[in-house]
Design a protein around this motif. Structure first.
Motif, PDB file in Angstrom:
ATOM      1  N   SER A   1       0.520  -1.737   1.452  1.00 31.10           N
ATOM      2  CA  SER A   1       1.574  -1.220   0.574  1.00 31.10           C
ATOM      3  C   SER A   1       2.864  -0.905   0.854  1.00 31.10           C
ATOM      4  CB  SER A   1       1.012   0.047  -0.289  1.00 31.10           C
ATOM      5  OG  SER A   1       0.666   1.168   0.621  1.00 31.10           O
ATOM      6  N   TYR A   2       2.976  -0.226   2.262  1.00 35.66           N
ATOM      7  CA  TYR A   2       4.188   0.012   2.842  1.00 35.66           C
ATOM      8  C   TYR A   2       4.865  -1.297   3.084  1.00 35.66           C
ATOM      9  CZ  TYR A   2       7.339   2.346   6.070  1.00 35.66           C
ATOM     10  OH  TYR A   2       8.376   2.886   6.970  1.00 35.66           O
ATOM     11  N   THR A   3       4.144  -2.236   3.605  1.00 40.73           N
ATOM     12  CA  THR A   3       5.018  -3.599   3.869  1.00 40.73           C
ATOM     13  C   THR A   3       5.714  -4.148   2.396  1.00 40.73           C
ATOM     14  OG1 THR A   3       3.839  -4.181   5.731  1.00 40.73           O
ATOM     15  CG2 THR A   3       4.797  -5.893   4.843  1.00 40.73           C
ATOM     16  N   GLU A   4       4.772  -4.040   1.525  1.00 47.09           N
ATOM     17  CA  GLU A   4       5.226  -4.330   0.020  1.00 47.09           C
ATOM     18  C   GLU A   4       6.594  -3.638  -0.296  1.00 47.09           C
ATOM     19  OE1 GLU A   4       1.903  -3.886  -2.623  1.00 47.09           O
ATOM     20  OE2 GLU A   4       0.733  -5.248  -1.641  1.00 47.09           O
ATOM     21  N   MET A   5       6.422  -2.476  -0.130  1.00 48.53           N
ATOM     22  CA  MET A   5       7.864  -1.571  -0.297  1.00 48.53           C
ATOM     23  C   MET A   5       8.907  -2.061   0.352  1.00 48.53           C
ATOM     24  SD  MET A   5       8.293   2.585  -0.447  1.00 48.53           S
ATOM     25  CE  MET A   5       7.662   2.834   1.014  1.00 48.53           C
ATOM     26  N   ALA A   6       8.729  -2.302   1.744  1.00 53.74           N
ATOM     27  CA  ALA A   6       9.796  -2.850   2.672  1.00 53.74           C
ATOM     28  C   ALA A   6      10.466  -4.033   2.106  1.00 53.74           C
ATOM     29  CB  ALA A   6       9.366  -2.894   4.006  1.00 53.74           C
ATOM     30  N   ASN A   7       9.405  -5.080   1.679  1.00 54.78           N
ATOM     31  CA  ASN A   7       9.978  -6.462   1.140  1.00 54.78           C
ATOM     32  C   ASN A   7      10.677  -6.043  -0.079  1.00 54.78           C
ATOM     33  OD1 ASN A   7       9.056  -8.111   3.238  1.00 54.78           O
ATOM     34  ND2 ASN A   7       7.022  -7.941   2.514  1.00 54.78           N
ATOM     35  N   LYS A   8      10.148  -5.201  -0.987  1.00 55.00           N
ATOM     36  CA  LYS A   8      10.879  -5.059  -2.263  1.00 55.00           C
ATOM     37  C   LYS A   8      12.162  -4.466  -2.080  1.00 55.00           C
ATOM     38  CE  LYS A   8      10.783  -2.780  -6.572  1.00 55.00           C
ATOM     39  NZ  LYS A   8      10.125  -1.832  -7.737  1.00 55.00           N
TER      40      LYS A   8
ATOM     41  N   GLY B   1       7.467   1.716  11.802  1.00 48.22           N
ATOM     42  CA  GLY B   1       7.791   1.096  10.345  1.00 48.22           C
ATOM     43  C   GLY B   1       7.633  -0.608  10.334  1.00 48.22           C
ATOM     44  N   ALA B   2       8.518  -0.958   9.724  1.00 40.13           N
ATOM     45  CA  ALA B   2       8.105  -2.516   9.438  1.00 40.13           C
ATOM     46  C   ALA B   2       9.846  -3.245   9.141  1.00 40.13           C
ATOM     47  CB  ALA B   2       7.533  -2.918   8.022  1.00 40.13           C
ATOM     48  N   VAL B   3       9.870  -4.257   9.836  1.00 43.06           N
ATOM     49  CA  VAL B   3      11.000  -4.819   9.906  1.00 43.06           C
ATOM     50  C   VAL B   3      10.842  -5.992   8.883  1.00 43.06           C
ATOM     51  CG1 VAL B   3      12.680  -6.305  11.182  1.00 43.06           C
ATOM     52  CG2 VAL B   3      11.795  -4.280  12.206  1.00 43.06           C
ATOM     53  N   VAL B   4      11.537  -6.362   7.880  1.00 42.37           N
ATOM     54  CA  VAL B   4      11.651  -7.345   6.945  1.00 42.37           C
ATOM     55  C   VAL B   4      12.844  -7.827   6.885  1.00 42.37           C
ATOM     56  CG1 VAL B   4       9.527  -6.237   5.819  1.00 42.37           C
ATOM     57  CG2 VAL B   4      11.975  -5.838   5.068  1.00 42.37           C
ATOM     58  N   SER B   5      13.013  -9.326   6.208  1.00 43.37           N
ATOM     59  CA  SER B   5      13.999 -10.053   6.239  1.00 43.37           C
ATOM     60  C   SER B   5      14.002 -10.810   4.669  1.00 43.37           C
ATOM     61  CB  SER B   5      14.356 -11.123   7.287  1.00 43.37           C
ATOM     62  OG  SER B   5      13.385 -12.183   7.275  1.00 43.37           O
ATOM     63  N   LYS B   6      15.091 -10.962   4.201  1.00 41.80           N
ATOM     64  CA  LYS B   6      15.126 -11.938   2.992  1.00 41.80           C
ATOM     65  C   LYS B   6      16.285 -12.706   2.792  1.00 41.80           C
ATOM     66  CE  LYS B   6      14.666 -12.838  -1.591  1.00 41.80           C
ATOM     67  NZ  LYS B   6      13.429 -13.384  -2.007  1.00 41.80           N
ATOM     68  N   ILE B   7      16.137 -14.010   2.673  1.00 38.03           N
ATOM     69  CA  ILE B   7      16.976 -15.079   2.531  1.00 38.03           C
ATOM     70  C   ILE B   7      17.334 -15.572   1.155  1.00 38.03           C
ATOM     71  CG2 ILE B   7      17.895 -17.420   3.313  1.00 38.03           C
ATOM     72  CD1 ILE B   7      17.591 -15.288   5.627  1.00 38.03           C
TER      73      ILE B   7
END
Length: 322
Positions: free
Chosen positions: A90-97, A60-66
């Motif tokens: 597109s998978y990373t884009e979905m994770a970031n959303k 999968g993808a680990v993402v963060s948001k500040i």
């Protein structure tokens, strides 16, 4: 039978991300009605999700948001079954959303129930995309951190960390990133050895001694050098009495080696420092501030943080793909 046009198929595909044939079949079943076709695809996703519920989703993808104020952060993992899917843009884009939505929620449960857009919740979007992609999708780790300043670091989409600082000092973003790199790399579970309970330290000491003694039996059988069996494993155990005894032992050792007393004061600090390092292995493994800093192992993380001025690390969080 209603005629399905290429434009309708393309519209549904853009809206859902589903494959061309899946979109066409859904439109046929829905007799050309776009909303009904979306519902058909969601039902398909639910069926696939049920079938794949027991599958391992360790990629999968680990993402963060500040947030804009740098006072709140989220780190999460969007898990799937294969790296082929995880490495898709597109998978990373979905994770970031999803991270953009998650920043406003305190728990995973609240986040999953939140509106994703497109007329569905985050949980429903995961089910829909399970049908589209054909793999189990789920939110694995989910961590929120609030502090006067929060920064982050993501390591290759596999590990993500957040660090909270006590103040937004100059270069706070750089400091938070460096400490987050430490968190991602070195496996700390608490800030300081002072957070350990006496019971935990005692149990860990007993367990580690038992393991080493068992290993030494095998090493002895093979005629190899035995491992040192520690008496202490944390700074919490190194009382003034313990350190005084260590200094006396060091003096006795210097005397036995025939070292002149005039130079003992230059040698003793190094020996005591070595004694502390050898008897604080638990701290080095689990206490963030007591670990050697990964970018300069001659100083601790606490020392590195202090070099930025009047600031302290007040918290950290970590998410790793399981």
């Amino acid at each position: 039978m209603v005629k399905i046009t290429a434009a309708q198929v393309n519209e549904l595909r853009k809206a859902t991300g589903a494959g061309m044939m899946d979109c066409k079949n859904a439109l046929v079943e829905a007799e050309g009605n776009m909303e009904d076709a979306v519902a058909v695809l969601r039902k398909k996703g639910q069926k696939i999700a049920e079938k794949r519920a027991d599958r391992d989703s360790s990629e999968g993808a680990v993402v963060s948001k500040i947030n804009d104020a740098n006072t709140r952060g989220v780190v999460l993992s969007l898990n799937c079954e294969t790296d082929f899917v995880a490495n898709n843009d597109s998978y990373t884009e979905m994770a970031n959303k999803m991270a953009d939505i998650a920043i406003n929620h305190d728990t995973k449960e609240s986040f999953l129930a939140a509106d994703f857009g497109e007329g569905m919740t985050v949980a429903e979007k995961l089910i829909e995309q399970t049908g589209v992609i054909g793999e189990k999708l789920e939110i694995g780790g989910f961590e929120i951190l609030e502090a006067p300043f929060v920064g982050t670091y993501i390591h290759g989409k596999k590990i993500g960390a957040l660090t909270g600082l006590s103040a937004a000092v100059d270069n706070a973003e750089q400091l938070a990133k460096e400490v987050s790199m430490q968190v991602a790399s070195m496996g700390a579970t608490t800030l300081s050895y002072k957070d350990f309970s006496p019971e935990f330290v005692a149990n860990e000491t007993e367990a580690r001694i038992a393991v080493i003694e068992k290993e030494n039996i095998e090493l002895g059988r093979l005629g190899k050098t035995l491992k040192n069996v520690p008496t202490f494993i944390s700074r919490a155990q190194l009382t003034d009495e313990v350190l005084a005894k260590a200094e006396e032992d060091a003096k006795a050792e210097l005397k036995a080696e025939g070292k002149p007393e005039q130079i003992w004061d230059r040698i003793l600090p190094g020996k005591i420092e070595r004694f502390i390092a050898d008897n604080t292995t638990l701290d080095h493994e689990m206490a963030l501030l007591d670990q050697n800093f990964i970018m300069d192992d001659k100083k601790s993380v606490a020392d590195h943080v202090a070099s930025y001025g009047d600031v302290k690390v007040v918290g950290f969080k970590k998410v790793t793909l399981a």
